[in-house]
Design a protein around this motif. Structure first.
Motif, PDB file in Angstrom:
ATOM      1  N   PHE A  64      22.936   4.500  -4.047  1.00 23.34           N
ATOM      2  CA  PHE A  64      21.882   4.095  -3.118  1.00 23.34           C
ATOM      3  C   PHE A  64      22.412   3.359  -1.891  1.00 23.34           C
ATOM      4  N   VAL A  67      21.155   3.928   1.857  1.00 21.33           N
ATOM      5  CA  VAL A  67      19.974   4.793   1.808  1.00 21.33           C
ATOM      6  C   VAL A  67      18.715   3.995   2.141  1.00 21.33           C
ATOM      7  N   GLU A  68      17.839   4.555   2.969  1.00 17.43           N
ATOM      8  CA  GLU A  68      16.590   3.881   3.339  1.00 17.43           C
ATOM      9  C   GLU A  68      15.428   4.286   2.434  1.00 17.43           C
ATOM     10  N   LYS A  69      15.395   5.569   2.076  1.00 15.79           N
ATOM     11  CA  LYS A  69      14.290   6.086   1.266  1.00 15.79           C
ATOM     12  C   LYS A  69      14.842   6.757   0.014  1.00 15.79           C
ATOM     13  N   VAL A  70      14.220   6.474  -1.123  1.00 12.64           N
ATOM     14  CA  VAL A  70      14.587   7.118  -2.388  1.00 12.64           C
ATOM     15  C   VAL A  70      13.373   7.840  -2.950  1.00 12.64           C
ATOM     16  N   ALA A  92      17.423   0.332  -6.652  1.00  8.74           N
ATOM     17  CA  ALA A  92      16.948   0.552  -5.289  1.00  8.74           C
ATOM     18  C   ALA A  92      16.701  -0.779  -4.588  1.00  8.74           C
ATOM     19  N   VAL A  97      17.332  -0.583  -0.529  1.00  7.25           N
ATOM     20  CA  VAL A  97      16.449   0.549  -0.175  1.00  7.25           C
ATOM     21  C   VAL A  97      15.135  -0.007   0.373  1.00  7.25           C
ATOM     22  N   LYS A  98      14.605   0.622   1.399  1.00  4.95           N
ATOM     23  CA  LYS A  98      13.378   0.132   2.037  1.00  4.95           C
ATOM     24  C   LYS A  98      12.107   0.694   1.414  1.00  4.95           C
ATOM     25  N   ILE A 100      10.476   3.401  -1.708  1.00  2.00           N
ATOM     26  CA  ILE A 100      10.655   4.265  -2.874  1.00  2.00           C
ATOM     27  C   ILE A 100       9.428   5.160  -3.038  1.00  2.00           C
TER      28      ILE A 100
END
Length: 289
Positions: A64, A67-70, A92, A97-98, A100
């Protein structure tokens, strides 16, 4: 950058294809995979592969990074899924991560009395965990896949008809590829913060209506019989169907019977920008000449 989990599975792979088809750069797509050899097709498309496992927290943290979006495509291990999803959500959050996105399921009954509680429990727990995580979230409540209908009908449906204890309620079953396209649209646009979307079809169809559609499509009389659960389980047992499959088939049939997949409203058409594939159109694709 968008990371898609379960990237070699049907829903994950289709979502990535729709991202590419919409012009989203492959350089900004990351695929989480367990086996790089099974992801050769993704690698050939320019997708960055990162090796990780839902059960390995450290591998998720590494995957991750940046990564911004998962997109968390729900795992297939029903027994371990709750713990695995918890790892993904926590990783995340810890990795920065921003946003999910999670693929859950359409239902009416959140309690242990649901005929598909054995599948639904981990979804419900994951939704709660995501909402309490502090992460921006989007939850997709996927209806039963149209793609699953042939499995429930059986390989001999055109000669034996439909034998399924699903009653007369039916549901707004939708095509998996339509859901993947809708998810890709959401991933590449704004305005979906802390939102839940129903990915159901625009019409509810009963199994009897599906049998009638099959009759028209194949020009064969396809009868629908809805036996009791006891008779159904006994018939499948005598046919040598493994117990775990019998439990799944009978559970989903009872859920259909109880109206778990009936949808009065849906976001799928709006997210697609077109009408979703109908049940009859799907059956024509599968059973038509």
């Amino acid at each position: 950058m968008i990371l898609v989990t379960g990237a070699t599975g049907n829903l994950g792979a289709s979502t990535i294809n729709y991202l590419l088809n919409k012009g989203y750069s492959s350089a900004n797509i990351v695929a989480l995979v367990r086996d790089e050899e099974k992801a050769a097709d993704l690698k050939n498309k320019g997708i960055t592969l990162r090796i990780g496992d839902y059960s390995n927290y450290e591998s998720l943290i590494a995957a991750f990074n940046g990564v911004e979006k998962v997109l968390l495509v729900s795992g297939t291990d029903v027994v371990q899924r709750g713990n695995q999803h918890e790892n993904v959500v926590n990783a995340a959050k810890d990795a920065g991560v921003k946003h999910i996105f999670y693929t859950s399921f359409e239902r009416k009954n959140d309690t242990e009395t649901s005929p598909i509680a054995f599948l639904g429990k981990s979804h419900i727990e994951t939704e709660k965990l995501i909402k309490e995580s502090g992460l921006t979230y989007t939850i997709f409540k996927n209806n039963l896949y149209l793609d699953a209908l042939p499995m429930f009908f059986g390989e001999q449906v055109l000669t034996t008809g439909i034998f399924l204890p699903a009653g007369d309620k039916g549901g707004a079953f939708a095509l998996r590829n339509d859901m993947a396209e809708a998810i890709a649209n959401v991933l590449t646009s704004e305005g979906h913060d802390n939102t839940e979307y129903s990915l159901s079809n625009t019409e509810n169809v009963t199994v009897q209506e599906l049998a009638q559609d099959l009759t028209e499509i194949t020009d064969k009389e396809i009868n629908y019989v809805s036996p009791s659960q006891e008779v159904y389980v006994e018939a499948l047992t005598q046919a040598g169907v493994p117990a775990e499959y019998i439990a799944m088939f009978s559970g989903f049939a009872e859920a259909i019977k109880q109206g778990e997949f009936v949808a009065e409203t849906t976001d799928l058409e709006n997210l697609l920008g077109r009408k979703p594939t109908t049940a009859k159109e799907f059956l024509e694709q599968v059973y038509g000449s």
